[in-house]
Design a protein around this motif. Structure first.
Motif, PDB file in Angstrom:
ATOM      1  N   SER A 461     -11.901 -26.766  50.052  1.00 38.63           N
ATOM      2  CA  SER A 461     -12.064 -25.322  50.263  1.00 38.63           C
ATOM      3  C   SER A 461     -11.781 -24.612  48.946  1.00 38.63           C
ATOM      4  O   SER A 461     -11.197 -25.185  48.021  1.00 38.63           O
ATOM      5  CB  SER A 461     -11.117 -24.817  51.359  1.00 38.63           C
ATOM      6  N   GLY A 462     -12.158 -23.340  48.892  1.00 37.43           N
ATOM      7  CA  GLY A 462     -11.910 -22.527  47.705  1.00 37.43           C
ATOM      8  C   GLY A 462     -13.019 -22.679  46.684  1.00 37.43           C
ATOM      9  O   GLY A 462     -13.999 -23.409  46.867  1.00 37.43           O
ATOM     10  N   GLY A 463     -12.855 -21.971  45.595  1.00 33.99           N
ATOM     11  CA  GLY A 463     -13.845 -22.009  44.531  1.00 33.99           C
ATOM     12  C   GLY A 463     -15.163 -21.411  44.965  1.00 33.99           C
ATOM     13  O   GLY A 463     -15.247 -20.535  45.841  1.00 33.99           O
ATOM     14  N   SER A 464     -16.248 -21.893  44.372  1.00 37.85           N
ATOM     15  CA  SER A 464     -17.585 -21.368  44.654  1.00 37.85           C
ATOM     16  C   SER A 464     -18.184 -21.935  45.920  1.00 37.85           C
ATOM     17  O   SER A 464     -19.228 -21.462  46.385  1.00 37.85           O
ATOM     18  CB  SER A 464     -18.508 -21.686  43.469  1.00 37.85           C
ATOM     19  N   GLY A 465     -17.597 -22.984  46.472  1.00 38.89           N
ATOM     20  CA  GLY A 465     -18.149 -23.623  47.661  1.00 38.89           C
ATOM     21  C   GLY A 465     -18.996 -24.821  47.326  1.00 38.89           C
ATOM     22  O   GLY A 465     -19.357 -25.593  48.221  1.00 38.89           O
TER      23      GLY A 465
END
Length: 593
Positions: A461-465
């Motif tokens: 999860s997190g970031g740009s995907g």
């Protein structure tokens, strides 16, 4: 005249023939056969029923008979062979057609050594003849009976100090039962006992101090129940050895695990060193039996594919004493199933005030019992009453970087345990404001050698995907593939069954420095039947799923060396500090790393 002479001659021949036909010699035995009568010829108490025979021999008469009315004594009589040295045969006079002899003490004998004649049978040869051409010979058996008691026990069982004495019944013959027994010279702790059936035996336990190099001289005395018999007892002196018993000191063998080094010492004590060891059973593959000095060893490593179970180890130990001792004992060697493998290698990022739940996973002999130490406030260990699954769950209350100790016990008897340490970051960050990449995969499912590995999705999860995953340490035949937010481990395992350390790293596809890493245990077993795929969601964090917030985590395996452990701790600390920098002013509480 000639006719008269012929008739006279014929008559003489007929008479001579009649006389020759009637001249036959026979021998027959009359009288008792060697009964011992005692040394007196009267009844001491005046009562026939009370008189007991003891030491003298009753005379035995041999009557020699012939049906020849013209044959008269003396005959030529020979008694030869077989008589004991203290007896003799005496001829007696006789009337027509018979002559008698009798057997009595030889001259000078008034005492008879019982042990020399008791219970023996002698053959007496009697020859009778008038001339060399008409000799008759017969053999008569002559048995001497002793009516005084005699001890027949001629050997005493070796005794072991501080061990219950294993005695056979004492025995005697002759005399009048029942007998009474006594003994002198017994070692301390032993005694004479009798049972209700009239049998006697030596019983007890020799004292510790009774062990000596030379044997005890034990005098056994038996007395019969006769009345007025001055010879109603008998004594013998026999050696009784008391030894220091040879004993196996090793009574249990430690459990063994396939594929792991095994070494245990076997020791003995007592007896007389040096000892000789031997093995009569077959050891599990990979183990050896060796002797070093007076001890023996089981050592080696049991083959990894060896079946679990209990195996007998039959040992024989012998000493070097004058009285040789040999001991055989069988010990049980339990080859256990492998220790449980903790599969949970990652605890995802937790948020203060938000629900958190991670199911703990292990491979081995289920069901498992978990112990978890080092949890922050608000998180606890929960066990599902229906499925038995164990989870770390709750709502964390305090931010911090924590090292969680996981200990799992399997269902073997006794249970086997494994332990590992896993890092847990709890942040008071707002999930909606964090863009840090967090690994959500918490374990890798078990696999089977030579079989296809079910596609295992890796989650973050997190970031740009969109993510970039890398893996190192995968067994041959498995590969990592995917793109964006869909990444999988697939393939058919070509490696041998073992536990593989797999390092997974996930990074934002647009920002490679925004990453998270963890090391997992991948358990590869022999067959699919032994490697069930575990299903279910490994991790649930509602805030992370809904908001796509940043998260980070890593595992600290108990088998890592200190350098690896330090590197992982530094990584955890750096992630935590990066998160905390955004929210300056907050205080981190709990166990700090």
């Amino acid at each position: 005249m000639s006719r008269l002479l012929l008739m006279i001659i014929t008559l003489c021949l007929v008479l001579a023939a009649s006389k020759l036909e009637a001249r036959t010699i026979d021998i027959e035995l009359q009288g008792d056969n060697g009964k011992v009568l005692g040394n007196q010829e009267k009844f001491p108490d005046g009562k026939e029923g009370d008189w007991k025979p003891y030491k003298m021999f009753k005379r035995v008469f041999l009557y020699l008979r012939s049906s020849d009315p013209f044959l008269s004594p003396p005959y030529n009589i020979v008694v030869e062979g077989g008589l004991p040295y203290f007896l003799d045969a005496y001829p007696l006079g006789g009337g027509p057609n018979h002559l008698a002899i009798y057997i009595d003490f030889a001259s000078g004998y008034t005492e008879v050594p019982r042990d020399d004649y008791r219970g023996r049978t002698y053959n007496i040869i009697v020859s009778v003849s008038e001339s060399a051409s008409d000799e008759v010979t017969k053999v008569f058996p002559y048995t001497i009976e002793d009516l005084s008691p005699s001890v027949t026990t001629n050997k005493l069982t070796v005794a072991k100090a501080e061990h219950l004495y294993e005695s056979e019944s004492l025995s005697a013959v002759g005399g009048e039962a029942p007998y009474s027994w006594s003994a002198s010279g017994l070692p301390s702790g032993l005694r004479i006992e009798t049972d209700g059936a009239g049998k006697a035996f030596i019983a007890g336990t020799p004292d510790p101090a009774s062990y000596v190099d030379s044997p005890y001289q034990v005098t056994l005395r038996v007395e019969d129940s006769s009345v007025g018999n001055p010879e109603n007892f008998h004594e013998v002196t026999l050696p009784l050895h008391v030894i220091d018993p040879l004993e196996l000191d090793t009574t249990e063998l430690p459990d063994a695990w396939p594929g792991e080094k095994y070494s245990t010492e076997l020791t003995a004590s007592g007896g007389t060193a040096p000892y000789a060891w031997s093995l009569a059973s077959t050891l599990p593959d990979g183990l050896e039996f060796v002797q070093r000095g007076d001890a023996a060893w089981l050592e080696g490593a049991i083959a990894e594919d060896f079946s679990s179970g209990t195996y007998p180890v039959e040992l024989t130990i012998s000493d070097s004493g004058m009285i040789h001792q040999e001991l055989t004992s069988t010990l049980a060697l339990y080859v256990r199933e492998p220790e449980p493998v903790i599969l949970t290698g990652n605890l995802p990022l937790a948020y203060v005030g938000f629900p958190y739940s991670v199911e703990l996973r292990a491979g081995g002999v289920a069901p498992f019992t978990w112990e978890v130490r080092g949890l922050p406030a608000g998180l606890n260990v929960e066990v599902n009453p229906s499925s038995g699954a164990t989870s770390i769950a709750g709502v964390p209350e305090t931010a911090g970087a924590y090292v969680i100790t996981l200990t799992v016990s399997d269902s073997q008897d006794p249970p086997a345990q494994s332990m590992t340490k896993v890092a847990l970051i709890v942040t008071d960050d707002n999930p909606e404001d964090s863009n840090r990449v967090a690994m959500l995969t918490t374990y890798l499912p078990e696999a089977a050698a030579s079989e296809r590995y079910s596609a295992t999705a890796l989650r973050a999860s997190g970031g740009s995907g969109a993510y970039l995953w890398t893996a190192s340490g995968l067994p041959a035949g498995l590969q990592l593939s995917g793109s964006g937010n869909a990444w999988f481990i697939t393939g058919t395992i070509e490696d041998t069954p073992a536990v593989y350390d797999v390092l997974l790293t996930v990074a934002d596809a647009t920002d490679p420095e925004n990453a998270s890493a963890a090391t997992f245990k991948l358990l590869v077993q022999d067959s699919a039947d032994e490697a069930p795929q575990q299903s279910g969601e490994p991790f649930t964090n509602n805030s992370a799923l809904l908001a796509g917030a940043a998260a980070a985590g890593c595992s600290l395996g108990a088998t890592h060396d200190s350098a690896t452990l330090l590197a992982l701790l530094i990584l955890v600390l750096s992630v935590f500090l990066a998160v905390k920098a955004t929210f300056a002013g907050h205080e981190t509480m709990g166990e700090k790393v």
